[in-house]
Design a protein around this motif. Structure first.
Motif, PDB file in Angstrom:
ATOM      1  N   LEU A  91       9.024   4.824  -9.074  1.00 21.36           N
ATOM      2  CA  LEU A  91       9.808   3.664  -9.496  1.00 21.36           C
ATOM      3  C   LEU A  91      10.500   2.963  -8.340  1.00 21.36           C
ATOM      4  CD1 LEU A  91      11.547   5.062 -12.710  1.00 21.36           C
ATOM      5  CD2 LEU A  91       9.629   3.464 -12.612  1.00 21.36           C
ATOM      6  N   ASP A  92      11.017   3.721  -7.382  1.00 24.97           N
ATOM      7  CA  ASP A  92      11.762   3.112  -6.284  1.00 24.97           C
ATOM      8  C   ASP A  92      10.905   2.863  -5.039  1.00 24.97           C
ATOM      9  OD1 ASP A  92      11.461   5.700  -5.344  1.00 24.97           O
ATOM     10  OD2 ASP A  92      13.599   6.085  -5.093  1.00 24.97           O
ATOM     11  N   GLY A  93       9.592   2.983  -5.176  1.00 25.07           N
ATOM     12  CA  GLY A  93       8.693   2.731  -4.051  1.00 25.07           C
ATOM     13  C   GLY A  93       8.367   1.249  -3.909  1.00 25.07           C
ATOM     14  N   GLY A 128       9.241   9.628 -16.162  1.00 24.66           N
ATOM     15  CA  GLY A 128      10.354  10.102 -15.342  1.00 24.66           C
ATOM     16  C   GLY A 128      10.649   9.142 -14.215  1.00 24.66           C
ATOM     17  N   ASP A 129      10.576   9.623 -12.957  1.00 27.94           N
ATOM     18  CA  ASP A 129      10.851   8.750 -11.818  1.00 27.94           C
ATOM     19  C   ASP A 129       9.597   8.015 -11.332  1.00 27.94           C
ATOM     20  OD1 ASP A 129       9.557  10.909 -10.648  1.00 27.94           O
ATOM     21  OD2 ASP A 129      11.189  11.426  -9.289  1.00 27.94           O
ATOM     22  N   HIS A 130       8.538   8.022 -12.143  1.00 34.75           N
ATOM     23  CA  HIS A 130       7.293   7.320 -11.841  1.00 34.75           C
ATOM     24  C   HIS A 130       6.863   6.484 -13.047  1.00 34.75           C
ATOM     25  CE1 HIS A 130       7.064  10.181  -8.574  1.00 34.75           C
ATOM     26  NE2 HIS A 130       5.960   9.607  -8.116  1.00 34.75           N
ATOM     27  N   PRO A 147       8.242   7.185   4.839  1.00 38.73           N
ATOM     28  CA  PRO A 147       9.373   6.447   4.266  1.00 38.73           C
ATOM     29  C   PRO A 147       9.990   5.524   5.309  1.00 38.73           C
ATOM     30  CG  PRO A 147       9.618   8.837   3.936  1.00 38.73           C
ATOM     31  CD  PRO A 147       8.475   8.622   4.883  1.00 38.73           C
ATOM     32  N   GLY A 148      10.400   4.337   4.876  1.00 44.58           N
ATOM     33  CA  GLY A 148      11.065   3.409   5.776  1.00 44.58           C
ATOM     34  C   GLY A 148      10.144   2.631   6.700  1.00 44.58           C
ATOM     35  N   ALA A 199       0.835  -1.205   0.000  1.00 44.60           N
ATOM     36  CA  ALA A 199       0.000   0.000   0.000  1.00 44.60           C
ATOM     37  C   ALA A 199       0.866   1.249   0.000  1.00 44.60           C
ATOM     38  CB  ALA A 199      -0.907   0.003   1.228  1.00 44.60           C
ATOM     39  N   MET A 200       0.279   2.341  -0.473  1.00 41.18           N
ATOM     40  CA  MET A 200       0.937   3.648  -0.411  1.00 41.18           C
ATOM     41  C   MET A 200      -0.119   4.746  -0.495  1.00 41.18           C
ATOM     42  SD  MET A 200       2.495   4.604  -4.117  1.00 41.18           S
ATOM     43  CE  MET A 200       1.478   5.820  -4.950  1.00 41.18           C
TER      44      MET A 200
END
Length: 162
Positions: free
Chosen positions: A55-57, A129-131, A88-89, A33-34
């Motif tokens: 991308l890095d999630g 991009g980064d998504h 985060p984390g 989840a996010m």
């Protein structure tokens, strides 16, 4: 004039008020989840929505692999849930244990007390991009039991109309 750097872009886009939603998927019996603010209705016929996934999630790869996901639009009562799932984390295993939820017809977790929940099947994914921009066809939906004020994200803070 020059293009903004990433921090300036974050500041610029923080001035656009958005609703807040939780995106979920289930893969191999594990929930992911996010918190998301980058969602939109794409089409009414067929019913399509999109979400932008970093991308890095931790949700990116499971969502693309499962192909089925939930979208729960939060009411003002969902502030703690939004904050937790944006931390985060945070531990990814059992991250929904502290969040009241139920299962939709597809098996994905949907947040209780949401203004509306949608269950989606991925129809396309595009680099952004980064998504990744993920488009999904809505295969089921539930309106919230009672109308509530929405949770809004503006200037990097959660707000409610009252």
């Amino acid at each position: 004039m020059s293009a903004p750097d990433p921090q300036q872009m974050r500041e610029a886009m923080s001035r656009f008020a958005t609703g807040v939603a939780i995106v979920t998927t289930t893969l191999r019996g594990r929930d992911h989840a996010m918190t998301a603010g980058s969602i939109a209705s794409v089409s009414l016929d067929p019913p399509l929505v999109l979400v932008c996934i970093r991308l890095d999630g931790g949700l990116h790869d499971p969502l693309l692999e499962s192909g089925i996901w939930g979208l729960s639009v939060l009411s003002a009562k969902g502030r703690a849930t939004a904050s937790w799932l944006a931390t985060p984390g945070r531990p990814l295993l059992g991250q929904l244990e502290r969040v009241p939820h139920h299962r939709g017809v597809s098996g994905v977790a949907l947040i209780d007390d949401a203004l509306v929940t949608l269950e989606c099947r991925t129809t396309a994914a595009y680099p952004g991009g980064d998504h990744t921009i993920v488009v999904g066809e809505v295969i089921d939906w539930e309106p919230g039991e009672r109308p509530e004020d929405p949770l809004i994200h503006y200037r990097s803070q959660y707000w409610s109309p009252r």
